[in-house]
Design a protein around this motif. Structure first.
Motif, PDB file in Angstrom:
ATOM      1  N   ASP A  70       0.833  -1.205   0.000  1.00 56.35           N
ATOM      2  CA  ASP A  70       0.000   0.000   0.000  1.00 56.35           C
ATOM      3  C   ASP A  70       0.869   1.257   0.000  1.00 56.35           C
ATOM      4  O   ASP A  70       0.590   2.224  -0.713  1.00 56.35           O
ATOM      5  CB  ASP A  70      -0.923   0.009   1.222  1.00 56.35           C
ATOM      6  CG  ASP A  70      -1.987  -1.071   1.150  1.00 56.35           C
ATOM      7  OD1 ASP A  70      -2.259  -1.578   0.038  1.00 56.35           O
ATOM      8  OD2 ASP A  70      -2.550  -1.409   2.208  1.00 56.35           O
ATOM      9  N   SER A  71       1.926   1.233   0.813  1.00 56.27           N
ATOM     10  CA  SER A  71       2.821   2.387   0.896  1.00 56.27           C
ATOM     11  C   SER A  71       3.546   2.616  -0.422  1.00 56.27           C
ATOM     12  O   SER A  71       3.666   3.747  -0.897  1.00 56.27           O
ATOM     13  CB  SER A  71       3.835   2.173   2.024  1.00 56.27           C
ATOM     14  OG  SER A  71       4.754   3.230   2.087  1.00 56.27           O
ATOM     15  N   HIS A  72       3.999   1.520  -1.043  1.00 58.30           N
ATOM     16  CA  HIS A  72       4.705   1.638  -2.328  1.00 58.30           C
ATOM     17  C   HIS A  72       3.782   2.164  -3.413  1.00 58.30           C
ATOM     18  O   HIS A  72       4.225   2.898  -4.294  1.00 58.30           O
ATOM     19  CB  HIS A  72       5.284   0.277  -2.739  1.00 58.30           C
ATOM     20  CG  HIS A  72       6.601  -0.015  -2.110  1.00 58.30           C
ATOM     21  ND1 HIS A  72       7.706  -0.408  -2.813  1.00 58.30           N
ATOM     22  CD2 HIS A  72       7.005   0.050  -0.814  1.00 58.30           C
ATOM     23  CE1 HIS A  72       8.731  -0.583  -1.999  1.00 58.30           C
ATOM     24  NE2 HIS A  72       8.319  -0.316  -0.781  1.00 58.30           N
ATOM     25  N   PHE A  73       2.513   1.780  -3.345  1.00 62.57           N
ATOM     26  CA  PHE A  73       1.579   2.282  -4.338  1.00 62.57           C
ATOM     27  C   PHE A  73       1.464   3.801  -4.251  1.00 62.57           C
ATOM     28  O   PHE A  73       1.360   4.487  -5.277  1.00 62.57           O
ATOM     29  CB  PHE A  73       0.205   1.644  -4.141  1.00 62.57           C
ATOM     30  CG  PHE A  73      -0.851   2.191  -5.067  1.00 62.57           C
ATOM     31  CD1 PHE A  73      -0.844   1.861  -6.415  1.00 62.57           C
ATOM     32  CD2 PHE A  73      -1.821   3.067  -4.606  1.00 62.57           C
ATOM     33  CE1 PHE A  73      -1.801   2.371  -7.282  1.00 62.57           C
ATOM     34  CE2 PHE A  73      -2.781   3.583  -5.460  1.00 62.57           C
ATOM     35  CZ  PHE A  73      -2.769   3.235  -6.799  1.00 62.57           C
ATOM     36  N   GLN A  74       1.505   4.341  -3.036  1.00 62.48           N
ATOM     37  CA  GLN A  74       1.439   5.792  -2.874  1.00 62.48           C
ATOM     38  C   GLN A  74       2.638   6.479  -3.521  1.00 62.48           C
ATOM     39  O   GLN A  74       2.528   7.573  -4.059  1.00 62.48           O
ATOM     40  CB  GLN A  74       1.384   6.149  -1.373  1.00 62.48           C
ATOM     41  CG  GLN A  74       0.141   5.648  -0.662  1.00 62.48           C
ATOM     42  CD  GLN A  74      -1.140   6.247  -1.227  1.00 62.48           C
ATOM     43  OE1 GLN A  74      -1.183   7.434  -1.558  1.00 62.48           O
ATOM     44  NE2 GLN A  74      -2.160   5.422  -1.359  1.00 62.48           N
ATOM     45  N   HIS A  75       3.807   5.817  -3.459  1.00 58.64           N
ATOM     46  CA  HIS A  75       5.032   6.401  -4.020  1.00 58.64           C
ATOM     47  C   HIS A  75       5.230   6.069  -5.498  1.00 58.64           C
ATOM     48  O   HIS A  75       5.699   6.910  -6.273  1.00 58.64           O
ATOM     49  CB  HIS A  75       6.252   5.914  -3.235  1.00 58.64           C
ATOM     50  CG  HIS A  75       6.326   6.429  -1.838  1.00 58.64           C
ATOM     51  ND1 HIS A  75       6.600   7.741  -1.533  1.00 58.64           N
ATOM     52  CD2 HIS A  75       6.144   5.808  -0.645  1.00 58.64           C
ATOM     53  CE1 HIS A  75       6.599   7.910  -0.227  1.00 58.64           C
ATOM     54  NE2 HIS A  75       6.325   6.755   0.335  1.00 58.64           N
ATOM     55  N   GLN A  79       0.945   8.922 -11.002  1.00 60.71           N
ATOM     56  CA  GLN A  79       0.622  10.249 -10.484  1.00 60.71           C
ATOM     57  C   GLN A  79      -0.178  11.055 -11.506  1.00 60.71           C
ATOM     58  O   GLN A  79      -0.871  12.001 -11.150  1.00 60.71           O
ATOM     59  CB  GLN A  79       1.919  11.002 -10.138  1.00 60.71           C
ATOM     60  CG  GLN A  79       2.827  10.269  -9.163  1.00 60.71           C
ATOM     61  CD  GLN A  79       2.169   9.984  -7.831  1.00 60.71           C
ATOM     62  OE1 GLN A  79       1.513  10.860  -7.253  1.00 60.71           O
ATOM     63  NE2 GLN A  79       2.331   8.767  -7.324  1.00 60.71           N
ATOM     64  N   LEU A 133      -5.572  -1.900  -6.655  1.00 58.30           N
ATOM     65  CA  LEU A 133      -4.966  -0.599  -6.420  1.00 58.30           C
ATOM     66  C   LEU A 133      -4.724   0.159  -7.722  1.00 58.30           C
ATOM     67  O   LEU A 133      -4.848   1.383  -7.775  1.00 58.30           O
ATOM     68  CB  LEU A 133      -3.633  -0.767  -5.670  1.00 58.30           C
ATOM     69  CG  LEU A 133      -3.714  -1.223  -4.206  1.00 58.30           C
ATOM     70  CD1 LEU A 133      -2.332  -1.598  -3.691  1.00 58.30           C
ATOM     71  CD2 LEU A 133      -4.316  -0.130  -3.336  1.00 58.30           C
ATOM     72  N   ASN A 134      -4.376  -0.584  -8.782  1.00 63.41           N
ATOM     73  CA  ASN A 134      -3.915   0.046 -10.023  1.00 63.41           C
ATOM     74  C   ASN A 134      -4.931   0.133 -11.149  1.00 63.41           C
ATOM     75  O   ASN A 134      -4.818   0.993 -12.021  1.00 63.41           O
ATOM     76  CB  ASN A 134      -2.691  -0.724 -10.568  1.00 63.41           C
ATOM     77  CG  ASN A 134      -1.429  -0.423  -9.807  1.00 63.41           C
ATOM     78  OD1 ASN A 134      -0.954   0.697  -9.787  1.00 63.41           O
ATOM     79  ND2 ASN A 134      -0.881  -1.436  -9.159  1.00 63.41           N
TER      80      ASN A 134
END
Length: 225
Positions: A70-75, A79, A133-134
């Motif tokens: 989840d954290s990696h998806f934010q980064h 964008q 997520l994607n």
């Protein structure tokens, strides 16, 4: 000299870290709690005091990995939902795949590979979560890139292309763990990542002009601990 006493939470974290290393090498089926205990430098009884079973320990590792995902998806997630976003995201992703000194990332990739060679449960969960997520953002990016004329040719299913990119990245990361002389690529480091970006972008149907326009942008690489 008296030894510093390790607290219960610290001991649990050490066992969890050891379990992650063992599961990444042997998968769930191949890993033994005795191996995990030896890796953590504790008794097997102490492992069971913190985790009632190997399955409970594996699930704790999985929760940790899912949180990182989840954290990696934010980064690392898209964008911008357009051609520029696709190119920039692929560049960031492949630079992360070839990065040295990120053991958590390497272990996650290895756990996925070990799962695919075994029962496949962990890999299936990871991939389903990644798609959730994607999926929406990738679909929008493909659609917008086509409408702008920057993506042409046969329209491919976004869910499949996302998985194809993941397959390449996970293998690059796994091969990076080999000694440099054993790696089968003709290039390494930045050049290898850029070849992967061009390969995937062309596969998506992005023109060379579009790729060249956005590939030199500075990517955002999350700092590794």
């Amino acid at each position: 000299m008296t030894r510093k006493r390790i607290s219960g939470p610290e001991r649990r974290a050490l066992i969890l870290a050891a379990a992650r290393r063992i599961f990444s090498q042997y998968g769930y089926e191949g890993a033994k709690t005795l191996q995990i205990a030896r890796e953590a430098k504790v008794s097997e009884a102490l492992v069971y005091r913190h985790f009632p079973s190997k399955l409970a320990l594996y699930r704790a590792v999985m929760r940790q990995v899912f949180s990182e995902q989840d954290s990696h998806f934010q980064h690392l997630g898209l964008q911008e939902t357009n051609a520029a976003g696709l190119v920039r995201t692929l560049k960031t992703y492949f630079l992360t795949s070839i990065a040295e000194g990120a053991p958590d990332e390497e272990q996650r990739f290895r756990m996925t590979l070990a799962s695919l060679a075994g029962d496949g449960n962990f890999a299936s969960l990871i991939y389903r979560r990644a798609q959730r997520l994607n999926a929406k953002l990738v679909h929008e990016a493909h659609q917008n890139a086509r409408e702008s004329g920057e993506m042409t040719g046969k329209a491919l299913r976004p869910a499949n292309t996302a998985m194809f990119v993941e397959h390449i990245g996970i293998m690059i990361s796994a091969i990076q763990a080999l000694a440099p002389a054993s790696r089968p690529y003709a290039s390494d480091g930045y050049d290898l990542a850029m070849d992967a970006v061009w390969f995937c972008c062309r596969g998506l149907g992005l023109s060379d002009e579009t790729i060249a326009r956005y590939i030199d942008d500075e990517p955002h690489i999350p700092a590794t601990a």
